[in-house]
Design a protein around this motif. Structure first.
Motif, PDB file in Angstrom:
ATOM      1  N   PRO A 519      -7.268   3.882  -1.601  1.00  0.00           N
ATOM      2  CA  PRO A 519      -7.076   2.911  -2.680  1.00  0.00           C
ATOM      3  C   PRO A 519      -6.574   3.529  -3.983  1.00  0.00           C
ATOM      4  O   PRO A 519      -6.955   4.628  -4.351  1.00  0.00           O
ATOM      5  CB  PRO A 519      -8.468   2.320  -2.868  1.00  0.00           C
ATOM      6  N   LEU A 520      -5.724   2.796  -4.589  1.00  0.00           N
ATOM      7  CA  LEU A 520      -5.248   2.982  -5.958  1.00  0.00           C
ATOM      8  C   LEU A 520      -4.343   4.191  -6.207  1.00  0.00           C
ATOM      9  O   LEU A 520      -3.427   4.108  -7.005  1.00  0.00           O
ATOM     10  CB  LEU A 520      -6.423   3.051  -6.941  1.00  0.00           C
ATOM     11  N   ILE A 521      -4.598   5.318  -5.564  1.00  0.00           N
ATOM     12  CA  ILE A 521      -3.806   6.477  -5.983  1.00  0.00           C
ATOM     13  C   ILE A 521      -2.718   6.856  -4.996  1.00  0.00           C
ATOM     14  O   ILE A 521      -1.986   7.800  -5.228  1.00  0.00           O
ATOM     15  CB  ILE A 521      -4.694   7.712  -6.227  1.00  0.00           C
ATOM     16  N   THR A 522      -2.573   6.165  -3.886  1.00  0.00           N
ATOM     17  CA  THR A 522      -1.529   6.580  -2.950  1.00  0.00           C
ATOM     18  C   THR A 522      -0.464   5.503  -2.803  1.00  0.00           C
ATOM     19  O   THR A 522      -0.725   4.308  -2.987  1.00  0.00           O
ATOM     20  CB  THR A 522      -2.116   6.875  -1.560  1.00  0.00           C
ATOM     21  N   ALA A 523       0.743   6.001  -2.454  1.00  0.00           N
ATOM     22  CA  ALA A 523       1.872   5.077  -2.310  1.00  0.00           C
ATOM     23  C   ALA A 523       1.621   4.088  -1.191  1.00  0.00           C
ATOM     24  O   ALA A 523       1.926   2.898  -1.290  1.00  0.00           O
ATOM     25  CB  ALA A 523       3.147   5.867  -2.044  1.00  0.00           C
ATOM     26  N   GLY A 524       1.027   4.607  -0.088  1.00  0.00           N
ATOM     27  CA  GLY A 524       0.808   3.753   1.066  1.00  0.00           C
ATOM     28  C   GLY A 524      -0.108   2.583   0.751  1.00  0.00           C
ATOM     29  O   GLY A 524       0.054   1.493   1.291  1.00  0.00           O
ATOM     30  N   PHE A 525      -1.044   2.810  -0.142  1.00  0.00           N
ATOM     31  CA  PHE A 525      -1.956   1.720  -0.489  1.00  0.00           C
ATOM     32  C   PHE A 525      -1.194   0.569  -1.127  1.00  0.00           C
ATOM     33  O   PHE A 525      -1.351  -0.591  -0.758  1.00  0.00           O
ATOM     34  CB  PHE A 525      -3.030   2.230  -1.453  1.00  0.00           C
ATOM     35  N   TRP A 526      -0.332   0.899  -2.073  1.00  0.00           N
ATOM     36  CA  TRP A 526       0.361  -0.155  -2.807  1.00  0.00           C
ATOM     37  C   TRP A 526       1.309  -0.932  -1.904  1.00  0.00           C
ATOM     38  O   TRP A 526       1.380  -2.162  -1.994  1.00  0.00           O
ATOM     39  CB  TRP A 526       1.125   0.436  -4.003  1.00  0.00           C
ATOM     40  N   SER A 527       2.008  -0.196  -1.031  1.00  0.00           N
ATOM     41  CA  SER A 527       2.971  -0.924  -0.203  1.00  0.00           C
ATOM     42  C   SER A 527       2.262  -1.735   0.865  1.00  0.00           C
ATOM     43  O   SER A 527       2.642  -2.874   1.153  1.00  0.00           O
ATOM     44  CB  SER A 527       3.975   0.044   0.418  1.00  0.00           C
ATOM     45  N   LYS A 528       1.202  -1.181   1.448  1.00  0.00           N
ATOM     46  CA  LYS A 528       0.483  -1.923   2.466  1.00  0.00           C
ATOM     47  C   LYS A 528      -0.203  -3.128   1.834  1.00  0.00           C
ATOM     48  O   LYS A 528      -0.260  -4.224   2.422  1.00  0.00           O
ATOM     49  CB  LYS A 528      -0.540  -1.006   3.138  1.00  0.00           C
ATOM     50  N   ASP A 529      -0.718  -2.926   0.640  1.00  0.00           N
ATOM     51  CA  ASP A 529      -1.392  -4.004  -0.070  1.00  0.00           C
ATOM     52  C   ASP A 529      -0.441  -5.168  -0.327  1.00  0.00           C
ATOM     53  O   ASP A 529      -0.804  -6.329  -0.198  1.00  0.00           O
ATOM     54  CB  ASP A 529      -1.942  -3.460  -1.391  1.00  0.00           C
ATOM     55  N   GLU A 530       0.810  -4.820  -0.648  1.00  0.00           N
ATOM     56  CA  GLU A 530       1.810  -5.866  -0.870  1.00  0.00           C
ATOM     57  C   GLU A 530       1.984  -6.719   0.376  1.00  0.00           C
ATOM     58  O   GLU A 530       2.026  -7.944   0.311  1.00  0.00           O
ATOM     59  CB  GLU A 530       3.165  -5.218  -1.196  1.00  0.00           C
ATOM     60  N   ILE A 531       2.058  -6.037   1.509  1.00  0.00           N
ATOM     61  CA  ILE A 531       2.258  -6.767   2.771  1.00  0.00           C
ATOM     62  C   ILE A 531       1.053  -7.656   3.039  1.00  0.00           C
ATOM     63  O   ILE A 531       1.179  -8.840   3.368  1.00  0.00           O
ATOM     64  CB  ILE A 531       2.479  -5.788   3.937  1.00  0.00           C
ATOM     65  N   ILE A 532      -0.122  -7.080   2.895  1.00  0.00           N
ATOM     66  CA  ILE A 532      -1.339  -7.848   3.180  1.00  0.00           C
ATOM     67  C   ILE A 532      -1.456  -9.019   2.214  1.00  0.00           C
ATOM     68  O   ILE A 532      -1.820 -10.141   2.594  1.00  0.00           O
ATOM     69  CB  ILE A 532      -2.561  -6.918   3.116  1.00  0.00           C
ATOM     70  N   ALA A 533      -1.102  -8.763   0.963  1.00  0.00           N
ATOM     71  CA  ALA A 533      -1.167  -9.841  -0.023  1.00  0.00           C
ATOM     72  C   ALA A 533      -0.224 -10.974   0.366  1.00  0.00           C
ATOM     73  O   ALA A 533      -0.571 -12.157   0.276  1.00  0.00           O
ATOM     74  CB  ALA A 533      -0.805  -9.309  -1.408  1.00  0.00           C
TER      75      ALA A 533
END
Lengths: 832, 102
Positions: A519-533
């Motif tokens: 969470p929060l500090i990695t690139a993969g979190f932000w991009s995966k979060d976008e998809i899930i959102a």
């Protein structure tokens, strides 16, 4: 033609050129010189990188770049009354690809210098060193061509170049039967998809009259006509849907989506830089890039944001979900470090395809970029790990570090075997050699007595005695075997490597964190979060569906969340097994990335810098790129944070830069979904459950794993099914492969080729041969008889008459006298 | 008076002797001499026919004189050739001098 080459409008033309030139130079001229070849290869990518970066800067510096995308094209050929134009196009999507692809490629090239250079001179990696750079260059050229292309056909050309390169590179170690098979498998599988894709391109051209991206995808009129099932298409599907389905099938093959995924795990047969290239910078990214690029066509006639799904979107959503989930589950059961990553790639590509299926255009593109960075990083790290393990094995074979472990009793016969193995090493690299090598290794007692390695590793007897042949020989298969794991790749034999190769370990930690979405500090979190959102809008923003059932969103959401949990689990498992705890084999104990340096040479080194380079050159070349990519794996995500994310919105100023930049690639910029906390919570939960569970199971250091904890948990049959990849490979082997092989052997080869075509040809040949034989005989007897006979007769008479001229005067005189008498007699007799 | 055929017989005999000599002798000088014999046999014929058939014309004698001259010239040239051959090949045997063939 008046061309200003410094004009950024022309720059895109040049971006793919240096690697292509580099390919030709290395193949044709500089192949013998390894240093020159790799310099040309790396140099060409640097050039491409600089140009691409220039284009990227210009693109990001332009206000409202989306509608003002620029490009250039030339007439390629006349087609009827119109002309077909080839050219380049830089729109926001191209621009971000031009940022990611060259950086990843450059890192891969630099890494390759170290990776390939670290092999001994008689290794096939080193023997075909230059060729490797040539293929990589061609690969890079193909990918860059695909990225800058302004029409589907040119894109397809780059696509096919990469298909060829993947074949060449996966089969790079062609002495191995398994590599040959993997290469053919990859090529044939993608070919099935490519043919259908080509059909789609043909249909698109027939319907739209052009293949230019801008004319089709940025043209509401064309999209509307193609998307209208009443005007175009067959069977109730609009033309756009049919074309879209075919294009998506192309991507299913190229990006290894279910059911055409089976080639990708076997593509690990190629050297590791190839894996990084295929999995991150090129090939599979190209597949997703193609569907992202063609997205307006795929959604034409529908609107996923209102749950009006078109056929291609449904196909993508379903296939992506199935792939993401299935591959994530399979990733749990793999012990080959590269195969874990291969399944994670398939799974992550499934995320992107599924995201695109529900219309999450920007999220898919974003995940494509971040995934490329961390997956290149992960693969290159795994390559470094494998190298370190191989060095460990090598060091053992040559007797280093044995004394300190009290193996004196083995020393005497060990030396002799090391010598033997050396003699083998000089011949070509065959499986027989490898077998002998492993046999020697076992006899030499690499592994401690009684150590029976788990996880399907090689079976090692105590004190060097061999298990009987039937038990261990099958672990070195002649061809591809789903559950075979090569020793240096086996994470079950690793452990504790964090102390041996710390840079790789922490770089891989960064990559893994990004992959699992820390969470929060990695690139993969932000991009995966976008998809899930995006997928979660059926809960968070149900109003947007206007009463339609968002079933695809639901499917994608649940599959991806479960897949993300599994991803967190297997990635954590992989990292912990590789780097955590204590070494579980002698190989891991001796793992290092240091060069094998002659101690005398080291002593002669004048400066400490030279000393360092002698010992650590390959280590630095391999791990340097890892550090660079680790930076991107962590920080590349910050360009795509949701504008309204709490706290961070102060930094971003409520802008989602990536969305605002890439979104306008589409005619109608996709709306930003309102920020809700639930997707974040789901993402964090998925990560925590998966990673936490893995830590519980694998975080405890143990000397060895008798059985994998997961194996204990799920039971042997399930575990075996995971290792056998759910039997897909076996199934394909039994059905497609064997039936096609039967067809090929019996029908194509035997019946058609050998019996029919060869039969006809042979009959014709026999007839003409006989005719020719007759003509030849006539020629010999009659023509030659007459032709030769006349001169022979003349010659014969000449030889006979020659005797008259004897040089003896009196003989002449006698002839004269006789003739005179005869003439006289004649006259006399006549008178009488 | 001696009849004409006496001369003709002598001449024929002389010619036959000359012809035989020219065909059968191996010594080049002998061959030249034999040729001289045949020429002289012809001369006898010429003079005999002149005397018996046309004694008031001088051309028969002139013809014979010409034959002498030719014979003398031929003897001179022939002997010179023989000497030259002898000098170069140390022989006057015609069978050994057979370079002029083929």
């Amino acid at each position: 033609m008046d061309v200003n080459w410094l004009d950024a409008n022309y720059l895109p033309w040049l971006i793919p050129v240096p690697p292509l030139i580099s390919f030709m130079l290395i193949i044709l001229f500089t192949g013998r010189n390894k240093v020159l070849s790799h310099s040309i290869g790396v140099g060409s990518v640097v050039l491409s990188f600089l140009m691409a970066f220039g284009v990227f800067l210009k693109a990001t510096g332009t206000e409202e770049f989306g509608p003002h995308a620029y490009g250039d094209s030339i007439k390629w050929m006349d087609v009827g009354l119109s002309e077909f134009r080839m050219g380049v196009l830089v729109d926001p999507l191209t621009a971000v690809m031009l940022f990611m692809v060259p950086i990843a490629m450059l890192m891969i090239f630099v890494y390759t210098v170290g990776y390939m250079g670290a092999y001994p001179d008689d290794d096939p990696h080193k023997i075909r060193y230059s060729r490797f750079f040539a293929y990589l260059s061609l690969f890079a050229g193909g990918m860059l061509t695909l990225v800058v292309a302004d029409n589907v056909l040119l894109m397809f050309m780059g696509w096919e170049i990469m298909g060829l390169c993947s074949y060449l590179l996966i089969g790079f170690l062609f002495e191995k039967k398994s590599a040959q098979q993997a290469a053919v498998k990859a090529f044939m599988t993608t070919r099935v998809a490519d043919v259908l894709m080509l059909v789609g391109i043909g249909y698109l051209y027939a319907e739209a009259g052009t293949l230019s991206f801008r004319d089709i995808l940025y043209n509401a009129e064309v999209l509307e006509r193609l998307g209208n099932a009443d005007l175009t298409g067959y069977l109730g599907l609009s033309a756009a849907s049919i074309i879209g389905l075919l294009l998506v099938i192309g991507t299913i093959g190229k990006s290894a989506q279910f059911p055409l995924h089976a080639w990708l795990p076997d593509a690990m047969e190629g050297p590791t830089p190839v894996s990084a290239m295929i999995h991150a910078a090129a090939m599979v990214s190209a597949g997703v890039y193609a569907v992202i690029r063609m997205f307006p066509l795929l959604e034409a006639g529908g609107n996923p944001h209102h749950a009006e799904y078109t056929a291609p979107l449904i196909l993508m959503g379903v296939i992506g979900s199935v792939t993401a989930l299935g591959a994530a589950v399979l990733g749990v059961g793999q012990n080959d470090i590269k195969r874990v990553l291969a399944y994670s790639t398939i799974s992550q590509l499934g995320f992107m395809v599924a995201a695109l299926g529900i219309g999450a255009y920007v999220a898919a593109a974003f995940h494509l970029i971040t995934h490329a960075f961390f997956k290149a990083l992960l693969f290159m790290s795994s390559g470094a790990v494998i190298h370190a393990m191989e060095h460990g094995e090598h060091a053992l074979e040559h007797g280093h570090g044995h004394d300190e472990h009290g193996h004196d009793e083995h020393h005497a016969h060990h030396d002799e075997h090391a010598h033997d193995a050396h003699a083998h090493g000089h011949s070509s690299y065959t499986w027989a050699d490898l077998n002998a090598k492993i046999e020697h290794g076992i006899e030499a007692g690499h592994l401690q007595p009684g150590e029976r390695t788990p996880y399907g590793a090689d079976y090692v007897g105590p004190n060097g005695e061999l298990p009987d042949d039937a038990e261990w020989k099958p672990s070195i298969p002649q061809g591809l075997k789903p559950d075979f794991v090569a020793k240096p790749n086996n994470i079950a034999l690793m452990g504790g490597l964090v102390n041996k190769i710390p840079v790789t370990a922490y770089a891989m930690l960064a990559g893994s964190a990004s992959l699992v979405g820390f969470p929060l500090i990695t690139a993969g979190f932000w991009s995966k979060d976008e998809i899930i959102a995006d997928a979660m809008t059926f809960i968070t923003n149900n109003g947007q569906f206007e009463g339609h059932s968002p079933w695809l969103h639901m499917l994608v959401f649940f599959s991806l969340v479960i897949a993300a949990t599994f991803t967190a689990f297997y990635t954590t498992r992989m990292w912990l097994l590789t780097f955590w705890g204590k070494p579980r084999s002698a190989m891991a104990e001796h793992a290092t990335l240091m060069n094998h340096v002659d101690p005398e040479e080291l002593a002669q080194a004048q400066t400490s810098l030279k000393k360092f380079w002698l010992q650590y050159s390959n280590s630095a070349l391999m791990q340097g790129p890892l550090v660079v990519l680790a930076f991107f794996a962590i920080f590349a995500g910050f360009v795509g944070i949701h504008g309204d994310f709490p706290v961070l919105e102060w930094f971003t100023g409520s802008h989602n830069f990536f969305h605002e930049f890439v979104g306008p690639s589409l005619l109608h910029e996709p709306a930003t979904i309102p920020f809700k906390i639930w997707p974040v919570i789901v993402s964090v939960l998925a990560f925590s459950i998966g990673a936490g569970f893995a830590y519980v199971k694998y975080g405890v250091p143990r000397d060895s794993y008798e059985k994998d904890p997961v194996q204990n948990m799920v039971g042997d049959p399930v575990w075996q099914a995971l290792k056998n990849r759910f039997g897909f490979d076996t199934l394909y082997l039994a059905t497609f492969y064997q039936s096609f092989e039967w067809f090929g052997r019996k029908v194509s080869y035997r019946a058609i080729d050998k019996d029919t075509i060869d039969g006809i040809l042979e009959t014709i040949a026999v007839v003409f041969n006989n005719i020719g034989e007759g003509i030849k005989r006539f020629n010999h007897v009659i023509i030659d008889g007459v032709g030769d006979g006349i001169p022979q007769l003349i010659g014969l008479s000449g030889r006979w008459f020659r005797n008259l001229q004897s040089g003896r005067v009196q003989q002449y005189l006698l002839f004269t006298a006789v003739m005179l008498l005869a003439i006289g007699l004649f006259f006399v007799l006549r008178v009488l | 008076m001696v009849p004409l055929w006496f001369y003709l017989v002598v001449s024929a005999a002389l010619f036959a002797i000359g012809a035989y000599g020219a065909l059968a002798r191996r010594n080049a000088i002998a061959i030249v001499m034999s040729v001289e014999l045949m020429l002289n046999a012809a001369n006898i014929n010429l003079v005999a026919f002149w005397r018996y058939l046309n004694p008031f014309e001088i051309n028969g004698q002139i013809f014979a004189a010409f034959v002498f001259i030719v014979a003398a010239a031929e003897a001179a040239v022939g002997l010179a050739l023989i000497i030259s051959i002898y000098r170069s090949r140390q022989t006057v045997i015609v069978e050994d001098v057979n370079m002029l063939k083929w």
